[in-house]
Design a protein around this motif. Structure first.
Motif, mmCIF file in Angstrom:
data_model
loop_
_atom_site.group_PDB
_atom_site.id
_atom_site.type_symbol
_atom_site.label_atom_id
_atom_site.label_comp_id
_atom_site.label_asym_id
_atom_site.label_seq_id
_atom_site.Cartn_x
_atom_site.Cartn_y
_atom_site.Cartn_z
ATOM 1 N N ARG A 204 0.917 -1.078 -0.145
ATOM 2 C CA ARG A 204 0.135 0.050 -0.093
ATOM 3 C C ARG A 204 0.748 1.123 -0.090
ATOM 4 O O ARG A 204 0.305 2.234 0.085
ATOM 5 C CB ARG A 204 -0.994 -0.025 1.093
ATOM 6 N N GLY A 205 2.307 1.117 -0.017
ATOM 7 C CA GLY A 205 3.058 2.252 0.130
ATOM 8 C C GLY A 205 3.131 2.975 1.456
ATOM 9 O O GLY A 205 2.719 2.180 2.564
ATOM 10 N N SER A 206 3.600 4.150 1.593
ATOM 11 C CA SER A 206 3.851 4.769 2.869
ATOM 12 C C SER A 206 2.496 5.014 3.624
ATOM 13 O O SER A 206 1.453 5.743 3.031
ATOM 14 C CB SER A 206 4.505 5.800 2.739
ATOM 15 N N ILE A 207 2.415 4.547 4.728
ATOM 16 C CA ILE A 207 0.973 4.859 5.472
ATOM 17 C C ILE A 207 1.409 6.180 6.497
ATOM 18 O O ILE A 207 2.487 5.913 7.360
ATOM 19 C CB ILE A 207 0.663 3.538 6.157
ATOM 20 N N ALA A 208 0.817 7.166 6.540
ATOM 21 C CA ALA A 208 1.152 8.281 7.263
ATOM 22 C C ALA A 208 0.104 8.265 8.494
ATOM 23 O O ALA A 208 -1.045 8.007 8.566
ATOM 24 C CB ALA A 208 0.974 9.582 6.607
ATOM 25 N N TYR A 209 0.857 8.388 9.657
ATOM 26 C CA TYR A 209 -0.183 8.652 11.215
ATOM 27 C C TYR A 209 -0.196 9.951 11.179
ATOM 28 O O TYR A 209 0.827 10.655 11.427
ATOM 29 C CB TYR A 209 0.475 7.906 12.332
ATOM 30 N N VAL A 210 -1.436 10.548 11.371
ATOM 31 C CA VAL A 210 -1.546 11.936 11.392
ATOM 32 C C VAL A 210 -2.516 12.425 12.557
ATOM 33 O O VAL A 210 -3.437 11.575 12.989
ATOM 34 C CB VAL A 210 -2.483 12.485 10.111
ATOM 35 N N ARG A 211 -2.304 13.527 13.114
ATOM 36 C CA ARG A 211 -3.056 14.249 13.933
ATOM 37 C C ARG A 211 -3.915 15.488 13.296
ATOM 38 O O ARG A 211 -3.242 16.262 12.757
ATOM 39 C CB ARG A 211 -2.473 14.815 15.101
ATOM 40 N N VAL A 212 -5.090 15.723 12.934
ATOM 41 C CA VAL A 212 -5.890 16.682 12.193
ATOM 42 C C VAL A 212 -5.914 17.855 13.209
ATOM 43 O O VAL A 212 -6.713 17.662 14.410
ATOM 44 C CB VAL A 212 -7.162 16.307 11.708
ATOM 45 N N MET A 213 -5.032 18.824 12.912
ATOM 46 C CA MET A 213 -5.236 20.106 13.858
ATOM 47 C C MET A 213 -6.343 21.007 13.475
ATOM 48 O O MET A 213 -6.742 21.383 14.469
ATOM 49 C CB MET A 213 -3.846 20.924 13.600
ATOM 50 N N GLN A 214 -6.647 21.040 12.177
ATOM 51 C CA GLN A 214 -7.818 21.956 12.071
ATOM 52 C C GLN A 214 -8.507 21.588 10.703
ATOM 53 O O GLN A 214 -7.813 20.865 9.840
ATOM 54 C CB GLN A 214 -7.409 23.535 12.077
ATOM 55 N N GLY A 215 -9.455 21.718 10.296
ATOM 56 C CA GLY A 215 -10.305 21.504 9.076
ATOM 57 C C GLY A 215 -10.598 19.863 9.183
ATOM 58 O O GLY A 215 -10.562 19.386 10.281
ATOM 59 N N HIS A 229 6.071 19.043 -1.304
ATOM 60 C CA HIS A 229 5.474 19.453 -2.361
ATOM 61 C C HIS A 229 4.738 18.076 -3.393
ATOM 62 O O HIS A 229 4.648 18.412 -4.461
ATOM 63 C CB HIS A 229 6.218 20.221 -3.238
ATOM 64 N N LYS A 230 4.383 17.359 -2.590
ATOM 65 C CA LYS A 230 3.959 15.913 -3.431
ATOM 66 C C LYS A 230 2.601 15.953 -3.246
ATOM 67 O O LYS A 230 1.863 16.306 -2.213
ATOM 68 C CB LYS A 230 4.646 14.710 -2.866
ATOM 69 N N GLU A 231 1.754 15.395 -4.206
ATOM 70 C CA GLU A 231 0.430 15.562 -4.415
ATOM 71 C C GLU A 231 0.006 13.952 -4.531
ATOM 72 O O GLU A 231 0.164 13.152 -5.401
ATOM 73 C CB GLU A 231 -0.215 16.150 -5.630
ATOM 74 N N TYR A 232 -0.942 13.436 -3.675
ATOM 75 C CA TYR A 232 -1.688 12.164 -3.601
ATOM 76 C C TYR A 232 -3.120 12.319 -3.498
ATOM 77 O O TYR A 232 -3.478 13.297 -2.844
ATOM 78 C CB TYR A 232 -1.081 11.394 -2.640
ATOM 79 N N ASP A 233 -3.806 11.291 -3.544
ATOM 80 C CA ASP A 233 -5.209 11.245 -3.139
ATOM 81 C C ASP A 233 -5.430 10.397 -1.716
ATOM 82 O O ASP A 233 -4.561 9.229 -1.793
ATOM 83 C CB ASP A 233 -6.095 10.721 -4.212
ATOM 84 N N ALA A 234 -6.312 10.796 -0.927
ATOM 85 C CA ALA A 234 -6.595 10.022 0.243
ATOM 86 C C ALA A 234 -7.485 8.893 -0.138
ATOM 87 O O ALA A 234 -8.591 8.927 -0.117
ATOM 88 C CB ALA A 234 -7.243 11.130 1.198
ATOM 89 N N GLU A 235 -6.679 7.606 -0.426
ATOM 90 C CA GLU A 235 -7.577 6.559 -0.823
ATOM 91 C C GLU A 235 -8.408 5.792 0.274
ATOM 92 O O GLU A 235 -9.326 5.194 0.179
ATOM 93 C CB GLU A 235 -6.601 5.374 -1.618
ATOM 94 N N GLU A 236 -7.603 5.877 1.481
ATOM 95 C CA GLU A 236 -8.220 5.171 2.604
ATOM 96 C C GLU A 236 -7.925 5.957 3.894
ATOM 97 O O GLU A 236 -6.411 6.353 3.684
ATOM 98 C CB GLU A 236 -7.865 3.894 2.761
ATOM 99 N N ILE A 237 -8.770 6.328 4.798
ATOM 100 C CA ILE A 237 -8.313 7.135 5.839
ATOM 101 C C ILE A 237 -9.187 6.182 6.989
ATOM 102 O O ILE A 237 -9.842 5.484 6.753
ATOM 103 C CB ILE A 237 -8.839 8.684 5.909
ATOM 104 N N GLY A 238 -8.730 6.465 8.287
ATOM 105 C CA GLY A 238 -9.252 5.551 9.400
ATOM 106 C C GLY A 238 -8.633 5.736 10.762
ATOM 107 O O GLY A 238 -7.795 6.789 10.887
ATOM 108 N N ILE A 259 -3.835 6.761 3.754
ATOM 109 C CA ILE A 259 -3.128 5.911 2.889
ATOM 110 C C ILE A 259 -3.320 6.369 1.210
ATOM 111 O O ILE A 259 -4.504 6.658 1.095
ATOM 112 C CB ILE A 259 -3.732 4.214 2.798
ATOM 113 N N GLY A 260 -2.482 6.723 0.906
ATOM 114 C CA GLY A 260 -2.307 7.328 -0.711
ATOM 115 C C GLY A 260 -1.537 6.952 -1.704
ATOM 116 O O GLY A 260 -1.120 7.698 -2.616
ATOM 117 N N SER A 261 -1.204 5.622 -1.480
ATOM 118 C CA SER A 261 -0.145 5.124 -2.424
ATOM 119 C C SER A 261 0.879 5.965 -2.613
ATOM 120 O O SER A 261 1.527 6.279 -3.686
ATOM 121 C CB SER A 261 -0.899 4.876 -3.921
ATOM 122 N N VAL A 262 1.580 6.341 -1.549
ATOM 123 C CA VAL A 262 2.680 7.145 -1.729
ATOM 124 C C VAL A 262 3.890 6.217 -1.732
ATOM 125 O O VAL A 262 4.144 5.350 -0.717
ATOM 126 C CB VAL A 262 2.964 7.904 -0.241
#
Length: 603
Positions: A204-215, A229-238, A259-262
């Motif tokens: 699945r490529g690189s999986i980023a663990y994130v904390r949403v600060m705003q939005g 400056h890389k652009e990807y689509d959020a294929e799966e979030i959870g 997950i965005g096929s990074v």
């Protein structure tokens, strides 16, 4: 939003952080008894054996209060070791509160303090906890006083818990609800999500663990990574439970994965900010840094045929560890290998251990060293050069000045060991700054030390000199001018690049003499005499000679004229001379390992 609590646990190595996390997972029903195993968040064998957290983890728990009110807890577990200070700072940024865990038997230690200060700087709410109160050696009264002196809290604020028996865990869960503030409600603003960790998955490529600060981030949204400056689509979030649990939207305050096929771990770097490609945020979350290696070492396979295996092993390791950097290098003595950069000594040790365990490759590592800045004067023209390999150090005649990195080291120790620690720091060219006496017969000593002296064997000596009681924490200060030279080891006049090192001029003679003596013991005798020399530039400062193996060519002569014997000896001498011209000395592997692990006392 008001029902979410994001927090991390701050503790020194072996103060029971992972065990306490186990109890929290049990009490909130996140894992069943069947799935339960000790230190469940430490999923690497190495982490379990050493009792340390190497890779940070995050997990979502659901806590129901006695009055049936539901809360969501996001625990972001952090590494405790000084090498991973940057990852810790990003994990703290993703939280609103921190549980400060102090061992009720050992008290406050150096890394606890440094991580605590980071948490206070970032404005986190601190919940002090005394762990291991069930131990016979626990001294809660004295240790409570240490905590009060450290953070200025009230005696009643300190919770007493046993991670092993589960005593006091209910009070801790209630304290998390009451004391840690809920995240800010900033859903209307443009998306900003902080990456506090990332892992690589082959499929699945690189999986980023994130904390949403705003939005908020929805499934399928086009994303922009602001630092790369890389652009990807959020294929799966959870959400991050024990297994990943997909969802359709992550809002401000949530912790989860994206997950965005990074394609590469380099694209999803720790500390980077994710925003929307359209109508995204203008400014990233402050504090992002590129990971900078501090310690460098050559890694060579013991069998030259394993070179390609070593390359693929390092590639796979780098997929899960973006802070490891390496490039190919060749050595006359060791053949083909790699020059690798690490965050610190523990990081280097872990990489070596993983190469051995996970990929089953035997390796030799050269003496670890740090990065120097060298000013060269070449034909009246001055320029600066960065050197992390002794073989790249220019000749002594061309070098104007050398700058080396200095660190500020804080050592916490029982007062009985002040003498040995000060002697150790003075021997390592340390500059004394101050010492502060703490509660319970403990002292915090601060020194400024050259990083090069610390990476070799400082930590081992500190532990052995204080029976394991002292704890160390350090931070990089600056580069300072130093009288440093390249020490070369020569065999029959040929330099052995793998044994070269950069050392202080005052210590060069002593070090050269001891290495020569060690090599004399370890290199097998040849048919001809072998000179082992230590040199600075063209000046030899130490020498030992490995005697030749003698064959008695005159044994067949009995009686007769002395000239017959002399003629045979002269003939042998000619043969040895010719042999010396064409022969090369094989250096056994034990010699490299011995020079690496050579203690100051027998060096």
């Amino acid at each position: 939003m008001t029902q979410i609590r994001n927090f991390c646990i701050i503790a020194h190595i072996d103060h029971g952080k992972s065990t306490l996390a186990d109890r929290l997972l049990e009490r909130t029903g996140t894992i069943s008894e069947r799935e339960m195993q000790e230190q469940i968040l430490d999923d690497m064998d190495l982490e379990r054996e050493r009792g340390i957290t190497i890779k940070s983890h995050a997990i979502r728990m659901e806590y129901v209060r006695p009055n049936k009110e539901k809360f969501i807890f996001n625990l972001i577990d952090t590494p405790g070791h000084v090498d991973f200070a940057y990852e810790v700072s990003r994990a703290l940024k993703a939280c609103e509160g921190a549980i400060l865990v102090v061992d009720a038997a050992q008290g406050v230690e150096a890394q606890t303090i440094s991580n605590l200060y980071q948490a206070i700087e970032q404005g986190l709410e601190i919940i002090p906890v005394l762990n291991k109160i069930d131990l016979p050696g626990a001294d809660p009264e004295n240790i409570s006083q240490q905590v009060i002196d450290l953070i200025g809290c009230e005696y009643e604020d300190i919770l007493r818990v046993s991670g092993k028996t589960g005593e006091g865990v209910e009070d801790l869960l209630e304290a998390i609800v009451e004391r840690i503030p809920a995240p800010k409600q900033e859903i209307d603003k443009p998306l900003k999500a902080l990456i506090f960790d990332s892992i690589f998955n082959t499929y699945r490529g690189s999986i980023a663990y994130v904390r949403v600060m705003q939005g908020s981030l929805k499934k399928g949204d086009p994303m922009l990574f602001m630092a790369t400056h890389k652009e990807y689509d959020a294929e799966e979030i959870g959400y991050l439970k024990l297994k990943k649990e997909p969802c359709t939207e992550l809002k401000a305050g949530d912790v989860g994965y994206v997950i965005g096929s990074v394609k590469s771990l380099q694209d999803a770097r720790v500390g980077d900010t994710i925003t929307h490609q359209k109508n995204g945020a203008d400014e990233p979350i402050p504090g992002y840094q590129e990971s900078k290696p501090m310690v460098f070492s050559g890694i060579f396979p013991t069998n030259s045929e394993d070179f390609e295996d070593l390359r693929s092993a390092l590639e796979k390791l780098q997929l899960n560890d973006a802070s490891l950097s390496y490039q190919p290098e060749t050595s006359k003595a060791l053949g083909f290998g790699f020059r690798a950069g690490f965050l610190g000594m523990l990081h280097m040790e872990i990489v070596q251990e993983r190469l051995d365990r996970e990929f089953n490759i035997d390796i030799i590592t050269t003496v670890p060293n740090v990065q120097y800045e060298v000013e060269i004067n070449h034909k009246g023209e001055r320029r600066k050069k960065t050197v992390d390999n002794p073989s790249e150090m220019p000749d002594a005649g061309k070098v104007e000045t050398v700058w080396e990195p200095y660190i500020k080291a804080s050592i916490i120790t029982p007062a009985d060991y002040i003498g040995p620690i000060m002697k150790l720091c003075q021997d390592k060219r340390g500059v004394y700054k101050n010492q502060v006496f703490m509660q319970g017969n403990r002292v915090e000593i601060t020194y400024e030390l050259p990083m090069a002296e610390v990476v070799f064997d400082f930590y081992d000596k500190l532990k052995s000199g204080t029976r394991g009681y002292a704890s160390l924490d350090y931070e990089l200060l600056e580069y300072r001018k130093g009288d440093l030279v390249r020490l070369d080891i020569l065999l029959n006049g040929d330099p052995v690049d793998a044994l070269s090192s950069i050392t202080h001029r005052e210590k060069a003679y002593e070090q050269g003499r001891k290495i020569c003596a060690k090599l004399k013991e370890l290199i097998p005798r040849q048919q001809y005499e072998v000179a082992v020399q230590a040199a600075i530039g063209s000046r030899v400062i130490a020498r030992d000679t490995i005697r030749a193996l003698r064959k008695d060519v005159t044994a067949k002569c009995y009686g007769g004229d002395i000239t017959r014997k002399r003629k045979l000896i002269e003939k042998q001498k000619e043969g040895k001379k010719r042999m010396k011209q064409v022969g090369t000395v094989e250096i056994p592997q034990e010699a490299f390992l011995a020079v690496l692990s050579m203690d100051e006392d027998d060096r």
